[in-house]
Design a protein around this motif. Structure first.
Motif, PDB file in Angstrom:
ATOM      1  N   PHE A 183       0.852  -1.203   0.000  1.00 54.70           N
ATOM      2  CA  PHE A 183       0.000   0.000   0.000  1.00 54.70           C
ATOM      3  C   PHE A 183       0.886   1.252   0.000  1.00 54.70           C
ATOM      4  O   PHE A 183       0.630   2.206  -0.740  1.00 54.70           O
ATOM      5  N   ALA A 184       1.939   1.249   0.822  1.00 52.52           N
ATOM      6  CA  ALA A 184       2.850   2.395   0.888  1.00 52.52           C
ATOM      7  C   ALA A 184       3.583   2.602  -0.435  1.00 52.52           C
ATOM      8  O   ALA A 184       3.820   3.743  -0.859  1.00 52.52           O
ATOM      9  N   ILE A 185       3.941   1.508  -1.109  1.00 51.84           N
ATOM     10  CA  ILE A 185       4.627   1.628  -2.401  1.00 51.84           C
ATOM     11  C   ILE A 185       3.738   2.308  -3.432  1.00 51.84           C
ATOM     12  O   ILE A 185       4.154   3.239  -4.128  1.00 51.84           O
ATOM     13  N   VAL A 186       2.484   1.859  -3.524  1.00 55.27           N
ATOM     14  CA  VAL A 186       1.571   2.462  -4.505  1.00 55.27           C
ATOM     15  C   VAL A 186       1.243   3.900  -4.122  1.00 55.27           C
ATOM     16  O   VAL A 186       1.128   4.778  -4.987  1.00 55.27           O
ATOM     17  N   LEU A 187       1.116   4.175  -2.830  1.00 54.73           N
ATOM     18  CA  LEU A 187       0.830   5.533  -2.380  1.00 54.73           C
ATOM     19  C   LEU A 187       1.939   6.491  -2.821  1.00 54.73           C
ATOM     20  O   LEU A 187       1.658   7.616  -3.261  1.00 54.73           O
ATOM     21  N   GLU A 188       3.188   6.053  -2.731  1.00 57.04           N
ATOM     22  CA  GLU A 188       4.297   6.905  -3.153  1.00 57.04           C
ATOM     23  C   GLU A 188       4.232   7.186  -4.650  1.00 57.04           C
ATOM     24  O   GLU A 188       4.458   8.319  -5.100  1.00 57.04           O
ATOM     25  N   LYS A 189       3.875   6.176  -5.457  1.00 56.14           N
ATOM     26  CA  LYS A 189       3.758   6.370  -6.912  1.00 56.14           C
ATOM     27  C   LYS A 189       2.597   7.300  -7.248  1.00 56.14           C
ATOM     28  O   LYS A 189       2.723   8.192  -8.099  1.00 56.14           O
ATOM     29  N   VAL A 190       1.479   7.100  -6.574  1.00 55.12           N
ATOM     30  CA  VAL A 190       0.302   7.940  -6.844  1.00 55.12           C
ATOM     31  C   VAL A 190       0.554   9.383  -6.414  1.00 55.12           C
ATOM     32  O   VAL A 190       0.107  10.327  -7.074  1.00 55.12           O
ATOM     33  N   SER A 191       1.278   9.586  -5.323  1.00 53.77           N
ATOM     34  CA  SER A 191       1.608  10.941  -4.869  1.00 53.77           C
ATOM     35  C   SER A 191       2.471  11.660  -5.897  1.00 53.77           C
ATOM     36  O   SER A 191       2.280  12.858  -6.164  1.00 53.77           O
ATOM     37  N   ARG A 192       3.416  10.957  -6.490  1.00 55.26           N
ATOM     38  CA  ARG A 192       4.231  11.554  -7.548  1.00 55.26           C
ATOM     39  C   ARG A 192       3.389  11.887  -8.760  1.00 55.26           C
ATOM     40  O   ARG A 192       3.557  12.939  -9.393  1.00 55.26           O
ATOM     41  N   MET A 193       2.468  11.005  -9.090  1.00 52.08           N
ATOM     42  CA  MET A 193       1.588  11.256 -10.223  1.00 52.08           C
ATOM     43  C   MET A 193       0.692  12.468  -9.968  1.00 52.08           C
ATOM     44  O   MET A 193       0.411  13.260 -10.886  1.00 52.08           O
ATOM     45  N   ALA A 194       0.259  12.622  -8.708  1.00 51.77           N
ATOM     46  CA  ALA A 194      -0.635  13.733  -8.370  1.00 51.77           C
ATOM     47  C   ALA A 194       0.035  15.081  -8.598  1.00 51.77           C
ATOM     48  O   ALA A 194      -0.616  16.038  -9.056  1.00 51.77           O
ATOM     49  N   THR A 195       1.319  15.188  -8.306  1.00 50.57           N
ATOM     50  CA  THR A 195       2.017  16.462  -8.512  1.00 50.57           C
ATOM     51  C   THR A 195       2.061  16.838  -9.990  1.00 50.57           C
ATOM     52  O   THR A 195       2.160  18.020 -10.331  1.00 50.57           O
ATOM     53  N   ASP A 196       2.000  15.839 -10.859  1.00 51.50           N
ATOM     54  CA  ASP A 196       2.005  16.115 -12.298  1.00 51.50           C
ATOM     55  C   ASP A 196       0.608  16.385 -12.844  1.00 51.50           C
ATOM     56  O   ASP A 196       0.449  17.187 -13.774  1.00 51.50           O
ATOM     57  N   LEU A 197      -0.392  15.724 -12.298  1.00 49.17           N
ATOM     58  CA  LEU A 197      -1.745  15.817 -12.854  1.00 49.17           C
ATOM     59  C   LEU A 197      -2.583  16.938 -12.254  1.00 49.17           C
ATOM     60  O   LEU A 197      -3.412  17.535 -12.952  1.00 49.17           O
ATOM     61  N   ILE A 198      -2.403  17.207 -10.956  1.00 45.94           N
ATOM     62  CA  ILE A 198      -3.233  18.225 -10.302  1.00 45.94           C
ATOM     63  C   ILE A 198      -2.637  19.596 -10.602  1.00 45.94           C
ATOM     64  O   ILE A 198      -1.774  20.105  -9.877  1.00 45.94           O
ATOM     65  N   ALA A 199      -3.072  20.167 -11.689  1.00 45.52           N
ATOM     66  CA  ALA A 199      -2.565  21.463 -12.162  1.00 45.52           C
ATOM     67  C   ALA A 199      -3.611  22.049 -13.108  1.00 45.52           C
ATOM     68  O   ALA A 199      -4.445  21.315 -13.659  1.00 45.52           O
ATOM     69  N   PRO A 200      -3.602  23.359 -13.313  1.00 43.17           N
ATOM     70  CA  PRO A 200      -4.565  23.970 -14.240  1.00 43.17           C
ATOM     71  C   PRO A 200      -4.393  23.420 -15.650  1.00 43.17           C
ATOM     72  O   PRO A 200      -3.270  23.232 -16.134  1.00 43.17           O
TER      73      PRO A 200
END
Length: 374
Positions: A183-200
């Motif tokens: 769960f922690a491994i996937v959370l780290e990957k998703v958090s990195r993805m969020a910094t790229d996707l959550i933007a105007p």
């Protein structure tokens, strides 16, 4: 009276025959030094016994006493061996279901669309696309014992159904440590993805959103508005000695999460992790002043809508203070009157997009369902 217990002897001999397997287990699982000490004591007694066979009656009596002591020590040692054998060698497997986690996930993805929505809170197509993105762009890899598909399934199952680790152990036939680690491994990957996707979507905000352009309540007064900012509380699970800073006006430990969204109900910025007792203004100022957070500042002439909990400053438009503002206040009371109330009513109506997106988030993900009113 002095005959050595045959059952204990059998267990001891069986243990010695299987000792190579036993030594591979963790040292802390059995007091091996104690057993070795007992065996050494037994060996010393046996040696003394063989050396005293030709002594007189007094020494024979001493031998009999030593044999009695030997018998007692051997029984104790055999009891240790029996407990060890039953606990660590004859263990019944806990995860013995024929349907493994991988098999169950494949069954869900090959089955009816509703099963994927119920368990993972997304369609099968979205699940497959998300898995592909995490594998190709964020290096989510299959390990020796678990596939990347099962890792993502564990992560989404916990978020979507609010399942506990004990429930996931049964569902995926994995140990608790395996569930938590992946769960922690996937959370780290998703958090990195969020910094790229959550933007105007458009960082220059070059066009007027159709919700404003096609509504006379907002056009032309709010034509330069590009989104709304607000905060919400998400429940946090913490050790008792760390809970105090996280307990705010809700009375339970929470995180105070600040978010920005556009009028398509898409998040364009999220800042999580602050204690629930932290004021919205402190979080807001930290987000817009520290470059490391990459806050999407509005271009010249554009602005965000904020409520009265945020400071009135350039590029961030709040309501008139001291006047009615929230929509339920207008529904229950007298009709809208005066320019301040007219502005506040339109401001509140347009800014409600951030309230709606928080509601959708908390309703969609099972982990947040119990906190939809926070």
């Amino acid at each position: 009276m002095y005959t050595i217990n045959l059952g204990a002897s059998f267990l001891f001999l069986h243990f010695m025959n299987t000792r190579k397997k036993c030594w591979k287990l963790k040292k802390e699982q059995f007091p091996l030094p104690l057993l070795l000490l007992v065996i050494n004591k037994v060996m010393s007694i046996v040696e003394n016994y063989h050396g005293d066979e030709s002594d007189d009656d007094k020494e024979k009596k001493e031998i009999l006493q030593r044999m009695e002591c030997f018998n007692r020590i051997f029984v104790v040692a055999s009891s240790f061996v029996q407990l060890y054998y039953e606990k660590y060698i004859l263990k019944q497997p806990c995860m013995d279901s024929k349907q493994t986690g991988e098999t169950w996930i494949r069954e869900v993805l090959d089955g009816h669309e509703s099963r994927c929505m119920i368990n993972f809170r997304m369609s099968k197509m979205v699940f497959t696309s998300l898995l592909r993105v995490l594998e190709t762009r964020y290096n989510l890899q299959t390990s020796r014992n678990i596939s990347s598909t099962e890792m993502l399934g564990i992560f989404l199952y916990i978020l979507g159904t609010s399942a506990k680790v004990s429930q996931c152990r049964e569902r995926f036939q994995r140990s608790g440590s395996t569930i938590s680690r992946h769960f922690a491994i996937v959370l780290e990957k998703v958090s990195r993805m969020a910094t790229d996707l959550i933007a105007p979507e458009d960082p220059f905000f070059s066009s007027i959103h159709e919700q404003i352009r096609n509504d006379s309540r907002y056009m032309p007064h709010f034509k330069d508005c590009i989104g709304a900012i607000d905060g919400t509380h998400i429940a946090a699970i913490l050790p008792p000695n760390e809970q105090v800073p996280y307990i705010g006006r809700k009375g339970i430990p929470t995180q105070n999460v600040m978010a920005v969204c556009d009028f398509n109900m898409c998040f364009t910025f999220v800042m999580a992790g602050w204690e629930g007792s932290t004021h919205d203004t402190r979080i807001f100022l930290d987000a817009i002043r520290d470059p490391k957070y990459k806050f999407p500042h509005p271009p010249n002439g554009k602005y965000y809508l904020v409520n009265s909990g945020y400071p009135q400053m350039k590029d961030y438009l709040g309501p008139y203070r001291g006047q009615r503002y929230h929509l339920p206040d207008f529904r229950r009371g007298r009709p809208v009157f005066g320019k301040e109330e007219i502005f506040n009513h339109s401001h509140s109506s347009l800014r409600s997009v951030i309230e709606r997106i928080f509601g959708v988030l908390k309703k969609k993900m099972g982990h947040f369902k119990g906190y939809a009113k926070l």
